[in-house]
Write a protein that holds these residues in place. Sequence first.
Motif, short mmCIF file in Angstrom:
data_model
loop_
_atom_site.label_atom_id
_atom_site.label_comp_id
_atom_site.label_asym_id
_atom_site.label_seq_id
_atom_site.Cartn_x
_atom_site.Cartn_y
_atom_site.Cartn_z
N VAL A 1 0.81 -1.23 0.00
CA VAL A 1 0.00 0.00 0.00
C VAL A 1 0.84 1.28 0.00
O VAL A 1 0.53 2.22 -0.74
N PRO A 2 1.91 1.38 0.79
CA PRO A 2 2.72 2.60 0.71
C PRO A 2 3.28 2.84 -0.70
O PRO A 2 3.46 4.00 -1.10
N LEU A 3 3.52 1.76 -1.44
CA LEU A 3 4.01 1.90 -2.80
C LEU A 3 2.91 2.37 -3.75
O LEU A 3 3.18 3.07 -4.73
N PHE A 4 1.65 1.98 -3.46
CA PHE A 4 0.53 2.47 -4.27
C PHE A 4 0.57 3.99 -4.33
O PHE A 4 0.34 4.60 -5.37
N LYS A 5 0.83 4.58 -3.17
CA LYS A 5 0.73 6.03 -3.04
C LYS A 5 1.87 6.77 -3.74
O LYS A 5 1.83 8.00 -3.89
N GLN A 6 2.88 6.02 -4.19
CA GLN A 6 3.98 6.62 -4.94
C GLN A 6 3.78 6.47 -6.45
O GLN A 6 4.63 6.91 -7.23
N THR A 7 2.69 5.86 -6.85
CA THR A 7 2.40 5.70 -8.28
C THR A 7 1.47 6.82 -8.76
O THR A 7 0.98 7.61 -7.96
N ALA A 8 1.21 6.80 -10.07
CA ALA A 8 0.28 7.78 -10.65
C ALA A 8 -1.16 7.29 -10.63
O ALA A 8 -2.05 7.97 -11.14
N ALA A 9 -1.41 6.13 -10.02
CA ALA A 9 -2.76 5.56 -10.01
C ALA A 9 -3.75 6.49 -9.30
O ALA A 9 -3.43 7.06 -8.25
N ASP A 10 -4.95 6.61 -9.89
CA ASP A 10 -5.97 7.42 -9.25
C ASP A 10 -7.17 6.60 -8.79
O ASP A 10 -8.14 7.15 -8.29
N HIS A 11 -7.11 5.27 -8.98
CA HIS A 11 -8.16 4.41 -8.43
C HIS A 11 -7.65 2.98 -8.30
O HIS A 11 -6.64 2.59 -8.89
N ILE A 12 -8.39 2.21 -7.51
CA ILE A 12 -8.09 0.81 -7.22
C ILE A 12 -9.20 -0.03 -7.84
O ILE A 12 -10.35 0.39 -7.91
N VAL A 13 -8.85 -1.24 -8.27
CA VAL A 13 -9.85 -2.15 -8.86
C VAL A 13 -9.78 -3.50 -8.17
O VAL A 13 -8.71 -4.12 -8.11
N ALA A 14 -10.91 -3.96 -7.64
CA ALA A 14 -10.99 -5.29 -7.04
C ALA A 14 -11.40 -6.29 -8.12
O ALA A 14 -12.32 -6.03 -8.90
#
Length: 252
Positions: free
Chosen positions: A215-228
């Motif tokens: 999760v901390p790495l998610f926040k360092q990406t350009a992603a603006d949403h998550i997909v389940a």
Amino acid sequence: MAYPIAYQLYSSRNFPPLAAQFPILKQMGYDAIEPWLPAYEADPALFRRQLDDAGLACYGFHMPLSGLVDEPERFIDIALTLGATLMIPPYIPVEERETTSAFWQRLGEKLARGAQKAQPHDLKVAWHNHDFEYLALPDGSRPIDHILETGGDTVWFEIDCGWITRAGADPAAELTRYGDRIAAIQTKDTAPPGTAADDGWTATGDGIIDWETLVPLFKQTAADHIVAEHDNPSDWQRFAGRSIEKLRALGL
């Protein structure tokens, strides 16, 4: 940061009618649907109305690579109808794959040409991975690197952490390596190797992936949403409910 969370509708393809799932997903806390072909193909405008009625958005949708190459205008129109900004080819059938670097570089070039056509409409093109992009070619290189490097900065990436794990690669390394190219993150989870139930897939947080580390790495990406997503759940509501509960508990 609380990300909008989408539900990949492929997960519950075996439990029609699909539109009846939308209010349930909204009540669970999902913000959007990520549909796959053919869910929206027969009547994109109707599909959009069904999403609107349920209070759900569509950030991106899966589409065939051939659609991007041969029918870009049709799929651009679909994207605009659905209100999506991300057009996502997700797959090449095994019989069409080649084991040369040149083949995967040509794929990157096809995605870049599609992205060029989508850009004037404020749309992006992103590749979605499975496991085969992480399996080494005879020359030791990896398809995923050829796709994204040849595609260039206009080609984005929807990263599927579950398939990366299945391929024996490290999602943390890939999140770091391609962080500025990642438009969306799929939090697919996999059960321990050898698990037969549900084809070895499981709800996010119930498998072997260490989400607390990722999760901390998610926040360092350009992603603006998550997909389940889950490729074959026997109980789609259990999967959907447990996954969003875990994602929100992680602070997403």
